[in-house]
Design an enzyme around this catalytic site. Structure first.
Site, short mmCIF file in Angstrom:
data_model
loop_
_atom_site.label_atom_id
_atom_site.label_comp_id
_atom_site.label_asym_id
_atom_site.label_seq_id
_atom_site.Cartn_x
_atom_site.Cartn_y
_atom_site.Cartn_z
N TYR A 39 0.89 -1.15 -0.09
CA TYR A 39 -0.03 -0.09 0.04
C TYR A 39 1.01 1.18 -0.05
O TYR A 39 0.85 1.96 -0.77
CB TYR A 39 -0.96 -0.01 1.02
CG TYR A 39 -1.80 1.07 1.58
CD1 TYR A 39 -2.37 1.82 0.62
CD2 TYR A 39 -1.56 1.66 2.91
CE1 TYR A 39 -3.21 2.89 0.74
CE2 TYR A 39 -2.61 3.09 2.87
CZ TYR A 39 -3.34 3.41 1.99
OH TYR A 39 -4.02 4.33 2.28
N ASN B 110 1.52 -9.81 1.19
CA ASN B 110 0.19 -9.01 1.26
C ASN B 110 0.15 -8.00 0.27
O ASN B 110 -0.61 -6.94 0.33
CB ASN B 110 0.37 -8.20 2.89
CG ASN B 110 -0.95 -7.57 3.21
OD1 ASN B 110 -2.12 -8.36 2.92
ND2 ASN B 110 -1.04 -6.35 3.89
N LYS C 72 1.80 -6.09 9.35
CA LYS C 72 1.44 -5.05 9.83
C LYS C 72 0.00 -5.24 10.84
O LYS C 72 -0.43 -4.08 11.19
CB LYS C 72 1.22 -3.87 8.88
CG LYS C 72 0.21 -4.24 7.91
CD LYS C 72 -0.32 -2.93 6.95
CE LYS C 72 -1.14 -3.09 6.06
NZ LYS C 72 -1.71 -2.15 5.25
N SER D 153 6.57 3.69 13.20
CA SER D 153 5.02 4.08 13.45
C SER D 153 4.99 4.72 14.51
O SER D 153 5.65 4.75 15.60
CB SER D 153 4.37 2.60 13.58
OG SER D 153 2.94 2.70 13.91
N ALA D 154 3.69 5.41 14.63
CA ALA D 154 3.66 6.09 15.91
C ALA D 154 3.22 5.17 17.26
O ALA D 154 3.38 5.57 18.31
CB ALA D 154 2.16 7.01 15.59
N TYR E 216 3.86 -6.36 17.29
CA TYR E 216 3.97 -5.37 15.98
C TYR E 216 4.84 -3.94 16.52
O TYR E 216 5.83 -3.72 15.90
CB TYR E 216 2.79 -5.21 15.39
CG TYR E 216 3.01 -3.86 14.33
CD1 TYR E 216 3.12 -4.36 13.08
CD2 TYR E 216 2.57 -2.58 14.64
CE1 TYR E 216 3.53 -3.37 12.35
CE2 TYR E 216 2.64 -1.69 13.57
CZ TYR E 216 3.12 -2.07 12.72
OH TYR E 216 3.20 -1.11 11.47
N LYS F 226 8.71 -2.73 15.85
CA LYS F 226 9.31 -1.54 15.35
C LYS F 226 10.10 -0.67 16.22
O LYS F 226 11.19 -0.06 15.99
CB LYS F 226 8.13 -0.45 15.30
CG LYS F 226 6.90 -0.84 13.96
CD LYS F 226 7.77 -0.69 12.85
CE LYS F 226 6.79 -1.07 11.58
NZ LYS F 226 7.31 -1.61 10.43
N ASN G 155 -8.54 -2.05 10.58
CA ASN G 155 -8.54 -0.64 10.70
C ASN G 155 -9.81 0.19 10.08
O ASN G 155 -10.44 -0.30 9.38
CB ASN G 155 -7.27 -0.07 9.76
CG ASN G 155 -6.08 -0.68 10.49
OD1 ASN G 155 -5.29 -1.65 9.85
ND2 ASN G 155 -5.65 -0.62 11.56
N ARG H 97 -7.48 10.12 15.97
CA ARG H 97 -6.19 9.79 15.61
C ARG H 97 -5.68 11.02 14.42
O ARG H 97 -6.71 11.81 14.06
CB ARG H 97 -6.26 8.54 14.63
CG ARG H 97 -6.76 7.17 15.49
CD ARG H 97 -5.53 7.12 16.33
NE ARG H 97 -5.69 5.74 17.11
CZ ARG H 97 -6.23 5.88 18.43
NH1 ARG H 97 -6.69 7.04 18.93
NH2 ARG H 97 -6.49 4.70 19.05
N GLY I 222 -6.70 -1.97 24.42
CA GLY I 222 -5.51 -1.39 23.95
C GLY I 222 -5.59 -0.23 23.31
O GLY I 222 -4.54 0.58 22.89
N ASP I 223 -6.71 0.35 22.83
CA ASP I 223 -6.87 1.53 22.03
C ASP I 223 -6.62 2.78 23.02
O ASP I 223 -7.09 2.70 24.17
CB ASP I 223 -8.28 1.69 21.59
CG ASP I 223 -8.40 1.17 20.00
OD1 ASP I 223 -7.29 0.74 19.50
OD2 ASP I 223 -9.60 1.23 19.67
#
Ligand code: NAD
Ligand code: UFG
Length: 336
Positions: free
Chosen positions: A11, A35, A84, A124-125, A148, A152, A198, A230, A294-295
Site C-alpha cells: 500500500y 500482502n 502489519k 510507526s506512531a 508489532y 518497530k 483498521n 487519530r 489497547g486503544d
C-alpha cells in the site's frame, strides 16, 4: 544508482514508488507478495509510464537478497517490507519478530556487505506507546503494547546502535501516523484481505456493501464526541515525505534522523464517518460497541521537525482522503 524499495508493491510502498519514479529515480522493488499483488506493477506503469524492476524475494532470504544487490547498483534502501496486523502480532509474536526484526537484520547485513549505508525505515506512531497525546520525536519511545509495535521499537534501536558503531550510516526513521486514502488516479489503494481491523478499510467495505455496518469502538473517551481521535494522513502526502527523506540523506554524510509523518490534526471516528458520507454522498451505517482493548483515546503528531528539517508538510485534507478512497473502491468494484 538505484533505490531498493522493500515492500514496494504494498500500500504505502507502491504510492512511494510512484512519487520516486516521477522524481526521476531508478527503482528496484523486492517483495514476497505476502500482502500485495504483482498487478500493482502494471498500475504503477500506467500512472508513471515507467516499469520498476521487480524481484519476488523474501527479505529473510539472504542469498536471494544478495543477488539483487549483485545485479543492481543500489545505494539507498527504503524499507517497507513487514507484516502489519496488530491483532495477528499478539497471536503470532514469533512470526512478527521473525519477519519484521530478523528480516530487517538480514537486509541490514546485506546492505553492509555491499557498502550501501543509506536507509529509510517505516516506523510507526505506535512506538510512542501510551506516553502522550501530542507526539514529539524528542520524547523518545514509550512502552509498546503488542509485538508489532515492539518490533518497530526494536528495529529503531538496532538502527541507532548501527549508527553508533559506524557513523557513516545515513538513517531516516519515519514514524507514520494513520495513513489512509488512495492515489487520485483511482488505480492504487489499500486492499485489505478478509475483515479489516483498521477504520478506513472497514468503512470502504461498508460503503461497498460488502459488510453491513461499522462498529465504533467506544463513545465514552475524553474526546470531542467520545470516539477515538487519530491523525489520519493521505498516503500520497506520506509517499512524498519519503522523497524528502531521500533528499535529506543525499545531503548528509552520515546521521540518524527521526521524523513524524502526520498532519498534526486529530479527527474522531464519527468525524471520519461524517466526512466520508458528505463528500461521497453515501451512508455508512454504524453502531456503538465496547472499546477495543489497547486503544488510546487520542493522539496526533507534532509535525514541526519534518516541516523544518525536511521542508515537508501534508497538503491533503480529510475530504481528499475520503474522496480518493471511495474513487479507488468504485474502480475496483467496476473491475478496472
Ligand atoms: P502492506 O502490507 O501493504 O505492505 C508491506 C509489503 O511488504 C507487502 O507488499 C508485503 O507483501 C511485503 N512483505 C512483508 N513481509 C515481507 C518479506 N519478508 N519479504 C518481502 N516482502 C515482504 O503494508 P503498508 O501499509 O504499505 O505498510 C508498509 C510499512 O509501513 C510496514 O512496515 C508497516 O508496518 C509500516 N506502517 C504502516 C502503517 C499503516 O497503517 N499502513 C502505519 C505505520 C507503519
Ligand atoms: N475504529 C473503530 N472501528 C473499527 C476500526 C477502528 O471504531 O472497526 C477506531 C479505533 O478504535 C480508533 C480509530 O478507529 O479510535 C483508528 O483505528 P485504526 O485501527 O484504524 O488505527 P489505530 O490507530 O488503532 O492503529 C494504527 C495502525 C497501527 C499502528 C498505529 C500507530 O493500524 O499499525 O496506527 O499509530 F501501529
Amino acid at each position: 544508482m538505484a533505490i531498493l524499495v522493500t515492500g514496494g508493491t504494498g500500500y504505502i510502498g507502491s504510492h512511494t514508488v510512484i512519487e520516486l519514479l516521477n522524481n526521476g529515480e531508478e527503482i528496484v522493488i523486492v517483495d514476497n507478495l505476502v500482502n500485495s499483488k504483482k498487478t500493482n506493477l502494471d498500475r504503477i506503469k500506467k500512472i508513471t509510464n515507467k516499469m520498476p524492476k521487480f524481484y519476488k524475494v523474501d527479505i529473510l532470504n539472504e542469498k536471494e537478497l544478495e543477488k539483487v544487490f549483485k545485479e543492481n547498483k543500489i545505494d539507498k534502501v527504503i524499507h517497507f517490507a513487514g507484516l502489519k496486523a496488530v491483532g495477528e502480532s499478539v497471536k503470532k509474536p514469533l512470526l512478527y519478530y521473525q519477519n519484521n526484526v530478523t528480516g530487517t537484520i538480514t537486509l541490514l547485513k546485506v546492505m553492509e556487505k555491499y557498502n550501501c549505508k543509506n536507509i529509510v525505515f517505516s516506523s510507526s506512531a505506535t512506538v510512542y506507546g501510551t506516553k502522550t497525546i501530542e507526539c514529539k520525536e524528542e520524547m523518545g519511545r514509550g512502552e509498546t503494547t503488542n509485538p508489532y509495535g515492539t518490533a518497530k521499537a526494536i528495529v529503531e534501536k538496532i538502527l541507532e546502535d548501527i549508527y553508533k558503531s559506524d557513523n557513516t550510516w545515513n538513517i531516516a526513521i519515519l514514524r507514520y501516523f494513520n495513513p489512509i486514502g488512495a492515489h487520485e488516479s483511482g488505480l492504487i489503494g489499500e486492499e485489505p484481505n478478509g475483515i479489516p481491523n483498521n477504520l478506513m478499510p472497514y468503512i470502504q467495505k461498508v460503503a461497498a456493501k460488502e459488510l453491513p455496518e461499522l462498529s465504533v469502538f467506544g463513545n465514552d473517551y475524553d474526546t470531542i464526541d467520545g470516539t477515538g481521535v487519530r491523525d489520519y494522513i493521505h498516503v500520497v502526502d506520506l509517499a512524498k515525505g519519503h522523497v524528502k527523506a531521500i533528499e535529506k540523506l543525499n545531503n548528509s554524510n552520515g546521521g540518524i534522523y527521526t521524523y513524524n509523518l502526520g498532519t498534526g490534526n486529530g479527527y474522531s471516528v464519527l468525524q471520519i464517518i461524517k466526512a466520508f458520507e458528505k463528500v461521497n454522498g453515501i451512508q455508512i451505517p454504524y453502531k456503538i460497541v465496547e472499546r477495543r482493548p489497547g486503544d488510546l483515546a487520542k493522539y496526533y503528531a507534532n509535525v514541526s521537525k519534518a516541516r523544518e528539517e525536511l521542508g515537508w508538510v501534508a497538503t491533503k485534507n480529510i475530504e481528499d482522503m475520503c474522496k480518493d478512497t471511495w474513487r479507488y473502491v468504485q474502480n475496483e468494484l467496476n473491475g478496472k
